[in-house]
Design a protein around this motif. Structure first.
Motif, mmCIF file in Angstrom:
data_model
loop_
_atom_site.group_PDB
_atom_site.id
_atom_site.type_symbol
_atom_site.label_atom_id
_atom_site.label_comp_id
_atom_site.label_asym_id
_atom_site.label_seq_id
_atom_site.Cartn_x
_atom_site.Cartn_y
_atom_site.Cartn_z
ATOM 1 N N GLU A 1 0.824 -1.204 0.000
ATOM 2 C CA GLU A 1 0.000 0.000 0.000
ATOM 3 C C GLU A 1 0.860 1.256 0.000
ATOM 4 N N ALA B 1 2.103 1.794 -3.448
ATOM 5 C CA ALA B 1 0.979 2.166 -4.307
ATOM 6 C C ALA B 1 0.578 3.626 -4.082
ATOM 7 N N GLN C 1 -2.335 -2.204 -10.300
ATOM 8 C CA GLN C 1 -1.483 -1.575 -9.292
ATOM 9 C C GLN C 1 -0.053 -2.111 -9.394
ATOM 10 N N LEU D 1 3.478 -0.077 -10.473
ATOM 11 C CA LEU D 1 4.661 -0.098 -9.602
ATOM 12 C C LEU D 1 5.891 -0.582 -10.364
#
Length: 195
Positions: free
Chosen positions: A20, A23, A102, A106
């Motif tokens: 997270e 992200a 996601q 990344l």
């Protein structure tokens, strides 16, 4: 009495917390200090488990890929035909599409920041690809790795299209493209000589 810590389990917990954080901030923008703050640990603790932000990212990639493969095999039904197995794979990708988007973003951010990746990093990422490809070959029961490479490249392309052009809302397009790929792969397999 000192608290006994399972180092490997704690390392995995730290990695899971990093998903997270990466992200939200992006790989290029976040620092080790910000990662430590986000995980609510000291910078020293973070460096005890990981040599660098790159090491965190590389281990995170490995962990996510291993979890993803395990999650797929835990839910994948036994089906007889290649077409049915491909349907299972594409349904799994669709179900996890937001997660894959996601991850893709990344990876792109990581490669933008590390344009001159070390041979060790490139070899490591190649091993991740190969492991995922081998699991794909096993599940689909393919005679070689070429079709698995094609399928993985196709899926990456679908994910990129969903990120940049289509969005998660355009599932009819995603399904249509998946069906075209399945028809093409099954036609190829029917035309290929059996070994």
């Amino acid at each position: 009495m000192p608290k006994v810590v399972d180092r490997e389990q704690y390392r995995k917990e730290l990695l899971n917390g990093c998903v997270e954080l990466f992200a939200q901030k992006g790989y290029g923008s976040i620092t080790m200090r910000q990662i430590a703050e986000g995980l609510k640990v000291s910078t020293g603790t973070l460096y005890h488990y990981f040599d660098s932000k790159e090491a965190i990212f590389m281990q995170l990639v490995q962990e996510l890929c291993e979890q993803d493969i395990s999650r797929f095999f835990a839910q994948a039904p036994e089906v007889e035909t290649l077409e049915a197995r491909l349907q299972v794979v594409m349904a799994f990708v669709l179900k996890s599409l937001q997660f894959y988007q996601q991850q893709m973003l990344l990876w792109v951010d990581f490669f933008q920041q590390n344009r001159t990746g070390s041979d060790e990093e490139l070899q490591f990422l190649r091993q991740i690809w190969d492991g995922t490809r081998d699991a794909t070959v096993d599940y689909l029961q393919l005679p070689n790795t070429e079709l698995a490479d094609f399928l993985m490249i196709f899926i990456d392309g679908l994910i990129i299209q969903c990120v940049y052009n289509r969005g998660i809302e355009d599932m009819d397009w995603f399904h249509h493209q998946s069906q075209l790929m399945i028809q093409m792969v099954c036609s190829h397999e029917q035309l290929s000589p059996q070994s």
